[in-house]
Design a protein around this motif. Sequence first.
Motif, PDB file in Angstrom:
ATOM      1  N   UNK A  27       6.676  -7.345   2.746  1.00 44.53           N
ATOM      2  CA  UNK A  27       5.638  -7.462   3.775  1.00 44.53           C
ATOM      3  C   UNK A  27       5.538  -6.161   4.567  1.00 44.53           C
ATOM      4  N   UNK A  28       4.348  -5.898   5.091  1.00 44.55           N
ATOM      5  CA  UNK A  28       4.124  -4.807   6.040  1.00 44.55           C
ATOM      6  C   UNK A  28       3.574  -5.424   7.311  1.00 44.55           C
ATOM      7  N   UNK A  29       4.303  -5.265   8.412  1.00 42.55           N
ATOM      8  CA  UNK A  29       3.927  -5.881   9.688  1.00 42.55           C
ATOM      9  C   UNK A  29       3.729  -7.388   9.543  1.00 42.55           C
ATOM     10  N   UNK A  82       0.899  -0.679  -3.530  1.00 41.45           N
ATOM     11  CA  UNK A  82       2.150  -0.103  -3.033  1.00 41.45           C
ATOM     12  C   UNK A  82       1.895   1.092  -2.123  1.00 41.45           C
ATOM     13  N   UNK A  83       0.802   1.816  -2.320  1.00 38.14           N
ATOM     14  CA  UNK A  83       0.487   2.979  -1.481  1.00 38.14           C
ATOM     15  C   UNK A  83       0.296   2.597  -0.023  1.00 38.14           C
ATOM     16  N   UNK A  84       0.039   1.309   0.271  1.00 42.23           N
ATOM     17  CA  UNK A  84      -0.102   0.868   1.661  1.00 42.23           C
ATOM     18  C   UNK A  84       1.195   1.065   2.442  1.00 42.23           C
ATOM     19  N   UNK A  85       2.323   1.155   1.747  1.00 37.41           N
ATOM     20  CA  UNK A  85       3.623   1.322   2.403  1.00 37.41           C
ATOM     21  C   UNK A  85       3.649   2.578   3.253  1.00 37.41           C
ATOM     22  N   UNK A  86       3.028   3.658   2.772  1.00 41.03           N
ATOM     23  CA  UNK A  86       3.054   4.916   3.518  1.00 41.03           C
ATOM     24  C   UNK A  86       1.652   5.418   3.858  1.00 41.03           C
ATOM     25  N   UNK A 129       8.619  -3.005   8.289  1.00 43.33           N
ATOM     26  CA  UNK A 129       8.624  -3.491   6.910  1.00 43.33           C
ATOM     27  C   UNK A 129       9.599  -4.659   6.809  1.00 43.33           C
ATOM     28  N   UNK A 130       9.295  -5.578   5.911  1.00 37.52           N
ATOM     29  CA  UNK A 130      10.252  -6.621   5.544  1.00 37.52           C
ATOM     30  C   UNK A 130      10.658  -6.384   4.095  1.00 37.52           C
ATOM     31  N   UNK A 131      11.963  -6.190   3.868  1.00 36.27           N
ATOM     32  CA  UNK A 131      12.433  -5.941   2.507  1.00 36.27           C
ATOM     33  C   UNK A 131      13.370  -7.060   2.072  1.00 36.27           C
ATOM     34  N   UNK A 132      13.369  -7.284   0.770  1.00 38.68           N
ATOM     35  CA  UNK A 132      14.324  -8.225   0.194  1.00 38.68           C
ATOM     36  C   UNK A 132      15.485  -7.424  -0.385  1.00 38.68           C
ATOM     37  N   UNK A 133      16.703  -7.777   0.075  1.00 40.81           N
ATOM     38  CA  UNK A 133      17.898  -7.040  -0.347  1.00 40.81           C
ATOM     39  C   UNK A 133      19.017  -8.044  -0.649  1.00 40.81           C
ATOM     40  N   UNK A 134      19.415  -8.092  -1.904  1.00 35.62           N
ATOM     41  CA  UNK A 134      20.478  -9.010  -2.319  1.00 35.62           C
ATOM     42  C   UNK A 134      20.184 -10.454  -1.907  1.00 35.62           C
TER      43      UNK A 134
END
Length: 438
Positions: free
Chosen positions: A160-162, A169-173, A185-190
Motif C-alpha cells: 500500500x501507499x498511504x 510500481x512506479x507510483x512508489x517513487x 508505505x505499508x510493506x509485507x515482511x516475513x
Amino acid sequence: MQTLVMIVQFILGLSIIVGIHELGHLLFAKLFGMRVESYTIGFPPKIFRFKWRETEYGIGALPLGGSVKIAGMIDESLDTKHTNQPPQPWEFRSKPAWQRLLVMLGGIMLNALTGIFIYICITLTLGDTYLSKEEVNKHGILPHSTGIILGFQEGDKIIHINGKDFTNFADVFSPRTLLETNGYYTVERNGQQVRIDIPANLLEKLAADKEKVEFVSPRIPFVIKAIQPNSGAQQAGLHPGDRIMEINRQSTLYFNQLQAILQAHAGHQVAITYLRNGNLEHTTGQVNAAGKLGFCTNSLLEYQKKKYNLAQAIVVGSKRAIEIVRINVVALGKIITGKVSASKSLSGPIGIAQIFGGQFDWIHFWNIVGFLSMVLAFTNLLPIPALDGGHAVLLGYELITGRRVSGKVLENIQKVGLAILLLLIAYGFFNDLRKLFW
C-alpha cells in the motif's frame, strides 16, 4: 559529444517553449488590434531578424528567454516614452482591462495547451508500459542506499501507499507520493505488515546522495541471453536460456545476488547449478578478475502494456499534464514553509539542461518539453512583479475596483520584479554550480 547533445536539446527545447509562450501574447494582442512592435526568442544581441508588417521577428544570441514588445505597455524593457503621450487606439493601455488581461495570460494558456497536447500525443502513440505491483511482489524489492536508511529490506513487498492500493510500481517513487504530507508505505515482511514513513525531505536526500529517484527497485529474475567467446561461461558449457540457480551453493535467483557472489569470488573457480529445459545441471566455471563469468542476461519480469484510443488518451494525457502543475504547487508550498530546502530543490539553466540528458531520443525530448511547458505556465502564473501573474493581479484589481494602476507605479513594480527575477536566476545558477562542484 554527450555534452554537445545535451546543450543542443536544451537550446531547442527552451526555444520551443519560450517561442510558444511569447506567441500566446502576440496572438491575443493582434486579436484585439494592438500593435506588436517585436517578437523575439532569446536575449540580445540579435543574430537574425526580419520585419513583416508592423512587427519585427528575431532570434537572440542568448537562448534563455524571449519577449514581445507591445505598443503602450510597460514591460521588462521599462520603455516609458509613451506615458507622456495621449493613448493611441492601437496601444495596450487604451484597451479594456479584460482584453489586456487575456493578453497577459495568453502565454500561460498556450504553454498549458501545448503541454497537454504533447502528453496526449505521447499517451496515444505509446500507451503505457509498466511493471505491476503484483509482478514486483512475486519477487520483492531491492533497496538502495536511501531505501535502506528509510527502513526497507531486501525481499520486502510494498502493498500500500498511504494506506491505498496501487497498480503501477512506479507510483512508489512518483513525485506525488514523495511530496505527500505524512506519507507512508505499508510493506509485507516475513508475513507481517510494516509501516515505513516517507520523510518530508526525501527528495532532498535523493538529490544530496546523487542517487536516482528509484531508491528501491524490483529484484530481477534472469536468464542467460548470450555467452561471450572464450569466457568462463563458455568453458563451463552454459547456453543461452539457462538459469543460474546457485553458485557455490548460494542462491542466485536474482541478478543482484549473482553480482554479489561473483564479485566475492573474483579470480576463482566456482561450482554452478543451473536450470536447463526443466532439469537441474551442475558444472564449474572460472570467474575473471573483474568478477564476471562472461554472459549477458534478459530479465524475466513481465511488463504490462496498455493502449489508449483518442478519447482515452485525451483524458489520461490531460490528467498527467495537470498533475505536473499540482506537484509544483505542493512543492512550492513545502519550500515556502521550510519543509523542503530551496537550495537543494531549485535549479537554473544547467540543471534544466541536465534533465534532457546526453542521449537524444525524440520521445524523451518531447516528454521533457511537455513537462517544462507546464512548469513554465505555472511559474508565470505566480503573482510576482514582472511575471505574467504579477500583471494579472494588477489587472484583476482594475477589473474589480474600476481603478487603473498609474504608469509610475507600474514602472516601479516592474523594477522591483526584475530585481527579484534576476536574484532568482542568479540563485538557480549558483545552485547548479554548487551541485556540480561541491
